[in-house]
Design a protein around this motif. Structure first.
Motif: not given
Length: 507
Positions: A306-330
């Protein structure tokens, strides 16, 4: 019929690869950013939970901090693709405050630390990075690689034996897959593969869910319930100041490392105040605060490309989705997969060139000493700020000691008997380390009635040198000898005029 082929993307400079707009127009590079953000998010979850435990707070504070820090710094920071989240360095600094005064004072300290970081950033603290030698930087990188590896050791002790073959398989994937293809980040493949194996085979091994309960709601605004008094400020200020300095130091050092990896430059001043703003936002959402994370940043930049701010932003967004929405899978992800990824990051981060015998043979011993001292102190204290501070101090002492030996004093006597003149030519940079021995380089009792001290080949840098020069002329006067100092450059003349005769006897 001839087949149509899509034109290849034009070659881009490292700076152009950091452009968000250009990346959004390139499906290939956008895919890299998206997958990199997902891998980083998966790696952040157990780390954030572990750092929350170190700080003595609920795991949600670490997870929410990682979300808000990553999303905020994606817009505010000066170093694209760098990951900021809850960190162990911050947890260690702030833990005593949690134990003594509770979470509300802790959050108030996080907000104050953010304010201090903004003040430090705007006042130009980032410019101090130029005083950190390369040998300290190498020691910092090597020490972090060791700490990343050491942090995984507890995950390999007292665990079911099946963990070990899983870790080995994960290492084979992360090290071997890039030799075959880089279409998908190897760490993501390792995490998915090992999770499927453990779930389908019903293997009982430690998982992310064993680290702590994952949140089931979004973060909300939080205002610490502390009295707005001078007493409160006295309690939180020392912790906030320590957090501000440690966070800035780790963030700026990590930014410099990413600059080297990507062959680009970043705005360190913006990164400094951006970290402060991100910590303030994090505090008001009930997060534990944080700074740049070298391990996750290396996953993002080095392992995933990765080289842009997109990956940083998505890391935070995916983190929230994973722990709140997909917590059982994670929660099903085996820790063995994340251990393999972090060991890979450790190996990739370590500067192996710095310890090769061929390098050590040609490297000055002082440079190696600085690097080793930085590594030893960081590993021993688990505190990057202390280790870097000691490394810089050792480098300064060794530099001053080395430069002090470059000053030479040559004596020449000219003229007929009875009218002889002793001329001393001083060559070299004169400062506190080199000027202390200057006093002993003159033959006070044997010199003729007139002495000329030629300073055209030297420069006076500090008050210690002025005091030494005063002591030399004073001793000659006691012997009845006339002394003339010549050849001083303009800056040295100004310093001598301002301080000469006002610093005491000196000897």
């Amino acid at each position: 019929m001839a087949m149509k082929t899509s034109p290849a993307e034009p070659a881009l400079t490292p700076e152009q690869r950091q452009s968000v707009r250009a990346t959004l127009r390139s499906p290939r590079r956008l895919k890299t950013e998206v997958l990199a953000g997902l891998v980083v998010a998966l790696a952040l979850i157990p780390e954030a939970i572990a750092f929350s435990i170190i700080a003595g707070v609920d795991p949600r504070l670490g997870l929410f901090a990682s979300f808000t820090m990553a999303v905020s710094i994606a817009f505010l920071g000066g170093r694209p693709a760098m990951i900021s989240a809850a960190t162990g360095a911050i947890a260690l600094v702030i833990a005593p405050l949690v134990a003594s005064h509770g979470v509300d004072y802790f959050i108030a300290a996080v907000i104050l630390a953010g304010i201090l970081q903004i003040v430090l950033g705007l006042s130009g603290v980032a410019r101090l990075m130029r005083f950190i030698p390369r040998s300290v930087m190498v020691g910092f990188v090597n020490a972090l690689a060791i700490l990343i590896f050491m942090s995984q050791v507890p995950e390999l002790i007292g665990v079911p034996w099946l963990v070990y073959p899983l870790v080995i398989l994960g290492l084979v994937i992360v090290f071997g897959l890039p030799r075959l293809t880089r279409a998908v980040p190897a760490p993501l493949v390792a995490i998915v593969a090992l999770t499927l194996i453990t779930v389908l085979a019903a293997v009982a091994v430690p998982t992310v869910g064993d680290k702590g309960e994952l949140p089931d709601s979004l973060p909300s605004l939080f205002f610490p319930n502390v009295p707005l008094t001078l007493e409160t400020l006295q309690v939180i200020a020392p912790f906030a100041l320590a957090m501000a300095f440690v966070g800035l130091l780790e963030s700026l050092m990590t930014a410099k490392l990413v600059d080297d990896v990507t062959d680009t430059r970043s705005n360190k001043t913006r990164e400094s105040w951006g970290q402060g703003a991100a910590n303030i936002i994090t505090g008001f959402f009930g997060g534990m605060g944080g700074c740049a994370m070298i391990g996750q940043t290396m996953i993002n930049v080095k392992a995933s490309g990765a080289r842009t701010r997109i990956s940083t932003f998505l890391a935070g967004v995916f983190l929230l989705i994973l722990v709140v929405v997909l917590g059982d899978i994670v929660a099903l992800i085996p820790m063995a997969a994340l251990v393999a990824v972090m060991i890979f990051v450790s190996v990739a981060t370590f500067d192996w060139h710095s310890i090769r015998p061929a390098t050590l043979r040609i490297m000055p011993k002082s440079e190696t000493s600085v690097m080793v001292s930085t590594v030893v102190v960081v590993v021993a204290t688990h505190n990057l700020a202390i280790g870097v501070g000691v490394g810089v101090l050792v480098a300064m002492v060794l530099f001053a000691r080395r430069v002090a030996h470059f000053v030479t004093v040559e004596r020449q006597v000219t003229g007929p008997d009875g009218a002889q003149v002793a001329t001393y030519k001083v060559t070299g940079e004169l400062f506190f380390a080199s000027s202390n021995d200057l006093y002993t380089q003159f033959d006070y009792a044997l010199d003729p009635a007139k002495v000329v001290i030629d300073m055209s080949g030297s420069h006076l840098w500090d008050a210690s040198t002025i005091a030494s020069l005063d002591a030399i002329t004073e001793k000659y006067h006691r012997h009845g000898t006339q002394v003339e100092v010549t050849g001083l450059n303009d800056a040295s003349v100004l310093m001598r005029d301002r301080l000469g005769g006002r610093l005491g006897a000196g000897h």
